[in-house]
Design a protein around this motif. Structure first.
Motif, mmCIF file in Angstrom:
data_model
loop_
_atom_site.group_PDB
_atom_site.id
_atom_site.type_symbol
_atom_site.label_atom_id
_atom_site.label_comp_id
_atom_site.label_asym_id
_atom_site.label_seq_id
_atom_site.Cartn_x
_atom_site.Cartn_y
_atom_site.Cartn_z
ATOM 1 N N ILE A 84 0.805 -1.219 -0.050
ATOM 2 C CA ILE A 84 0.002 0.159 0.104
ATOM 3 C C ILE A 84 1.043 1.324 0.044
ATOM 4 C CG2 ILE A 84 -1.655 1.283 1.286
ATOM 5 C CD1 ILE A 84 -2.785 -1.246 2.406
ATOM 6 N N SER A 85 0.802 2.059 -0.876
ATOM 7 C CA SER A 85 1.430 3.341 -1.071
ATOM 8 C C SER A 85 0.733 4.382 -0.215
ATOM 9 C CB SER A 85 1.694 3.766 -2.601
ATOM 10 O OG SER A 85 2.255 2.700 -3.250
ATOM 11 N N LYS A 86 1.596 5.159 0.427
ATOM 12 C CA LYS A 86 0.962 6.206 1.227
ATOM 13 C C LYS A 86 2.049 7.421 1.128
ATOM 14 C CE LYS A 86 -2.405 5.503 3.673
ATOM 15 N NZ LYS A 86 -3.780 5.985 3.562
ATOM 16 N N GLN A 87 1.313 8.911 1.162
ATOM 17 C CA GLN A 87 2.275 10.006 1.582
ATOM 18 C C GLN A 87 2.899 10.025 2.796
ATOM 19 O OE1 GLN A 87 -0.140 13.363 0.652
ATOM 20 N NE2 GLN A 87 1.638 14.668 0.158
ATOM 21 N N VAL A 88 4.365 10.362 2.732
ATOM 22 C CA VAL A 88 4.983 10.254 3.826
ATOM 23 C C VAL A 88 5.600 11.815 4.280
ATOM 24 C CG1 VAL A 88 7.186 9.347 4.596
ATOM 25 C CG2 VAL A 88 5.782 7.999 3.047
ATOM 26 N N GLY A 89 5.700 11.895 5.460
ATOM 27 C CA GLY A 89 6.327 12.986 6.226
ATOM 28 C C GLY A 89 7.407 12.843 6.568
ATOM 29 N N GLU A 90 7.916 13.445 7.905
ATOM 30 C CA GLU A 90 9.187 13.444 8.462
ATOM 31 C C GLU A 90 9.304 11.995 9.267
ATOM 32 O OE1 GLU A 90 9.834 16.614 11.010
ATOM 33 O OE2 GLU A 90 9.689 17.941 9.444
ATOM 34 N N ASN A 91 10.254 11.536 9.437
ATOM 35 C CA ASN A 91 10.566 10.337 10.307
ATOM 36 C C ASN A 91 9.819 8.996 9.767
ATOM 37 O OD1 ASN A 91 12.582 11.822 11.788
ATOM 38 N ND2 ASN A 91 10.764 12.367 13.130
ATOM 39 N N ASP A 92 9.831 9.047 8.576
ATOM 40 C CA ASP A 92 8.975 7.853 7.873
ATOM 41 C C ASP A 92 7.475 7.633 8.256
ATOM 42 O OD1 ASP A 92 11.049 7.209 6.144
ATOM 43 O OD2 ASP A 92 11.547 5.465 7.404
ATOM 44 N N ALA A 93 6.992 8.786 8.716
ATOM 45 C CA ALA A 93 5.423 8.858 9.522
ATOM 46 C C ALA A 93 4.674 9.179 8.160
ATOM 47 C CB ALA A 93 5.269 10.113 10.365
ATOM 48 N N PHE A 95 1.015 10.184 6.304
ATOM 49 C CA PHE A 95 -0.197 10.937 6.527
ATOM 50 C C PHE A 95 -1.259 10.237 6.754
ATOM 51 C CE2 PHE A 95 2.551 13.905 4.451
ATOM 52 C CZ PHE A 95 2.780 14.861 5.320
ATOM 53 N N GLY A 96 -2.130 10.106 7.720
ATOM 54 C CA GLY A 96 -3.362 9.298 7.755
ATOM 55 C C GLY A 96 -2.905 8.179 8.464
ATOM 56 N N THR A 97 -3.716 6.994 8.057
ATOM 57 C CA THR A 97 -3.500 5.691 8.811
ATOM 58 C C THR A 97 -4.047 4.724 7.585
ATOM 59 O OG1 THR A 97 -3.583 4.121 10.422
ATOM 60 C CG2 THR A 97 -5.715 5.389 9.844
ATOM 61 N N VAL A 98 -3.482 3.265 7.573
ATOM 62 C CA VAL A 98 -4.081 2.577 6.801
ATOM 63 C C VAL A 98 -5.480 1.961 7.177
ATOM 64 C CG1 VAL A 98 -3.511 0.245 5.730
ATOM 65 C CG2 VAL A 98 -1.647 1.898 6.000
ATOM 66 N N THR A 99 -6.394 1.843 6.513
ATOM 67 C CA THR A 99 -7.855 1.537 6.874
ATOM 68 C C THR A 99 -7.898 0.128 6.376
ATOM 69 O OG1 THR A 99 -8.754 2.441 5.115
ATOM 70 C CG2 THR A 99 -8.525 3.849 6.922
ATOM 71 N N ASP A 100 -9.037 -0.287 7.003
ATOM 72 C CA ASP A 100 -9.744 -1.733 6.529
ATOM 73 C C ASP A 100 -9.964 -1.687 5.048
ATOM 74 O OD1 ASP A 100 -11.848 -0.212 7.221
ATOM 75 O OD2 ASP A 100 -12.743 -1.920 8.491
ATOM 76 N N ARG A 101 -10.703 -0.706 4.773
ATOM 77 C CA ARG A 101 -11.079 -0.572 3.262
ATOM 78 C C ARG A 101 -10.123 -0.445 2.296
ATOM 79 N NH1 ARG A 101 -16.456 2.313 3.442
ATOM 80 N NH2 ARG A 101 -16.949 2.540 5.511
ATOM 81 N N GLU A 102 -8.859 0.202 2.789
ATOM 82 C CA GLU A 102 -7.680 0.275 1.826
ATOM 83 C C GLU A 102 -7.100 -1.361 1.737
ATOM 84 O OE1 GLU A 102 -5.398 4.404 2.193
ATOM 85 O OE2 GLU A 102 -5.640 3.131 4.098
ATOM 86 N N VAL A 103 -7.066 -2.083 2.789
ATOM 87 C CA VAL A 103 -6.649 -3.498 2.749
ATOM 88 C C VAL A 103 -7.613 -4.419 1.954
ATOM 89 C CG1 VAL A 103 -6.104 -5.471 4.098
ATOM 90 C CG2 VAL A 103 -5.350 -3.420 4.855
ATOM 91 N N HIS A 113 -10.399 -11.770 -5.103
ATOM 92 C CA HIS A 113 -11.339 -12.237 -3.885
ATOM 93 C C HIS A 113 -12.215 -11.163 -3.301
ATOM 94 C CE1 HIS A 113 -10.601 -16.357 -4.550
ATOM 95 N NE2 HIS A 113 -9.264 -15.978 -4.652
ATOM 96 N N GLU A 114 -13.322 -10.996 -3.119
ATOM 97 C CA GLU A 114 -13.939 -10.026 -2.328
ATOM 98 C C GLU A 114 -14.122 -10.528 -0.892
ATOM 99 O OE1 GLU A 114 -15.322 -6.882 -3.198
ATOM 100 O OE2 GLU A 114 -14.378 -7.321 -5.103
ATOM 101 N N ILE A 115 -13.663 -9.591 -0.075
ATOM 102 C CA ILE A 115 -13.546 -9.744 1.595
ATOM 103 C C ILE A 115 -14.313 -8.894 2.255
ATOM 104 C CG2 ILE A 115 -12.055 -9.989 3.518
ATOM 105 C CD1 ILE A 115 -9.995 -11.071 1.617
ATOM 106 N N ASP A 116 -15.254 -9.097 3.326
ATOM 107 C CA ASP A 116 -15.781 -8.329 4.063
ATOM 108 C C ASP A 116 -14.978 -7.502 4.971
ATOM 109 O OD1 ASP A 116 -18.010 -7.228 5.287
ATOM 110 O OD2 ASP A 116 -18.496 -8.934 6.465
ATOM 111 N N ARG A 117 -15.005 -6.523 4.860
ATOM 112 C CA ARG A 117 -13.946 -5.405 5.486
ATOM 113 C C ARG A 117 -14.386 -5.390 6.989
ATOM 114 N NH1 ARG A 117 -15.921 -0.850 7.622
ATOM 115 N NH2 ARG A 117 -18.065 -0.014 6.954
#
Length: 153
Positions: A84-93, A95-103, A113-117
């Motif tokens: 999963i690609s996310k926008q990164v700030g300082e210290n490898d932090a 922005f936001g978080t990884v959600t179940d919908r993204e997974v 395969h469709e999975i129930d979130r």
């Protein structure tokens, strides 16, 4: 003490059972409430056979669901790591978080395969790295997948 009466429920009744269940109740409860309201019927050999047939069909349906869940689990484990690609700030932090919908979305894109979130348990992810995500596919089948969070380029 009066003996119990055996009935088959026609409708779901809270604290008693679901439609099609074989229950034993007090004779007064059966005579005064369940039978007149049409909530249950007396047991006969034919009805008992129907109840057994329904139970067997339900058991077969549950076995099929478990087999499907194990097939999906094997496919997820075969796919290996999901990225999963996310926008990164300082210290490898990130922005936001990884959600179940993204997974769920990335798994659907990679494996099809469709999975129930609601069955996806994502740990708190706030930095780049590799994380384990648990996916409950069935009450008895749980898959664990690796999710790699990488910087958006």
């Amino acid at each position: 003490m009066a003996k119990r009466v055996q009935l088959v429920l026609s409708k779901d009744i809270s604290k008693l059972g679901r439609a099609g269940d074989l229950v034993e109740v007090a004779p007064g409860y059966a005579r005064n409430y369940l039978l007149p309201q049409g909530l249950a019927v007396h047991t006969t050999p034919g009805i008992l056979k129907q109840v057994e047939r329904r139970r067997e069909e339900e058991r077969q349906r549950l076995l099929e669901q478990k087999r499907e869940a194990e097939t999906v689990k094997a496919a997820l484990e075969k796919a290996g790591r999901f990225s999963i690609s996310k926008q990164v700030g300082e210290n490898d932090a990130i922005f936001g978080t990884v959600t179940d919908r993204e997974v769920v979305e990335i798994i659907a894109n990679v494996t099809g395969h469709e999975i129930d979130r609601r069955g996806v348990t994502v740990p708190d992810i706030h930095k780049l790295g590799s994380y384990k995500v648990d996916i409950k596919l069935h009450p008895e089948v749980t898959a664990t997948v690796d999710v790699q969070v990488v910087a958006l380029k």
